[in-house]
Motif scaffolding. Structure first.
Motif, PDB file in Angstrom:
ATOM      1  N   LEU A 239       0.826  -1.206   0.000  1.00 35.70           N
ATOM      2  CA  LEU A 239       0.000   0.000   0.000  1.00 35.70           C
ATOM      3  C   LEU A 239       0.865   1.263   0.000  1.00 35.70           C
ATOM      4  N   TYR A 240       2.009   1.192   0.647  1.00 36.77           N
ATOM      5  CA  TYR A 240       2.937   2.325   0.675  1.00 36.77           C
ATOM      6  C   TYR A 240       3.451   2.633  -0.727  1.00 36.77           C
ATOM      7  N   VAL A 241       3.750   1.590  -1.485  1.00 40.96           N
ATOM      8  CA  VAL A 241       4.289   1.745  -2.841  1.00 40.96           C
ATOM      9  C   VAL A 241       3.196   2.047  -3.858  1.00 40.96           C
TER      10      VAL A 241
ATOM     11  N   ALA B 217      -6.459   1.867   2.214  1.00 42.67           N
ATOM     12  CA  ALA B 217      -5.388   2.850   2.057  1.00 42.67           C
ATOM     13  C   ALA B 217      -4.695   3.043   3.401  1.00 42.67           C
ATOM     14  N   LEU B 218      -3.453   3.472   3.348  1.00 46.61           N
ATOM     15  CA  LEU B 218      -2.721   3.770   4.574  1.00 46.61           C
ATOM     16  C   LEU B 218      -3.262   5.038   5.198  1.00 46.61           C
ATOM     17  N   ASN B 219      -3.243   5.083   6.514  1.00 44.08           N
ATOM     18  CA  ASN B 219      -3.567   6.314   7.225  1.00 44.08           C
ATOM     19  C   ASN B 219      -2.393   7.271   7.073  1.00 44.08           C
TER      20      ASN B 219
ATOM     21  N   VAL C 146      -4.396   1.530   8.644  1.00 40.61           N
ATOM     22  CA  VAL C 146      -5.139   1.605   7.384  1.00 40.61           C
ATOM     23  C   VAL C 146      -6.570   2.051   7.639  1.00 40.61           C
ATOM     24  N   HIS C 147      -7.200   2.484   6.561  1.00 37.38           N
ATOM     25  CA  HIS C 147      -8.635   2.756   6.596  1.00 37.38           C
ATOM     26  C   HIS C 147      -9.264   2.196   5.335  1.00 37.38           C
TER      27      HIS C 147
END
Length: 76
Positions: A19-21, A66-68, A54-55
């Motif tokens: 998710l970061y990438v 997605a990442l918070n 995440v949310h």
């Protein structure tokens, strides 16, 4: 197949990095990128959610993750 708590944590780290990438992804796309079984994806997302990393949101009837924004560290 028995799932160990450590496996869930390690896979949560892989999903976090993905998710970061890549940014926000659907659960289906997470499965395509990781090749994790659906059950393990949900367990790992639960782990990340519990840690407030995440949310989830819905777009066009599909659930995305997605990442918070407040997550500064990187899993290795």
């Amino acid at each position: 197949m028995m799932v160990k708590k450590d496996d869930i944590g390690l896979n949560a780290g892989e999903i976090w990095n993905l998710l970061y990438v890549k940014g926000a992804l659907s659960i289906k796309k997470i499965g395509e990128f990781t090749h994790f079984r659906e059950m393990l994806i949900y367990m790992s997302l639960g782990w990340l959610s519990r840690e407030n990393k995440v949310h989830f949101f819905e777009k066009d009837g599909t659930t995305y993750v997605a990442l918070n924004q407040s997550t500064p560290e990187v899993y290795y």
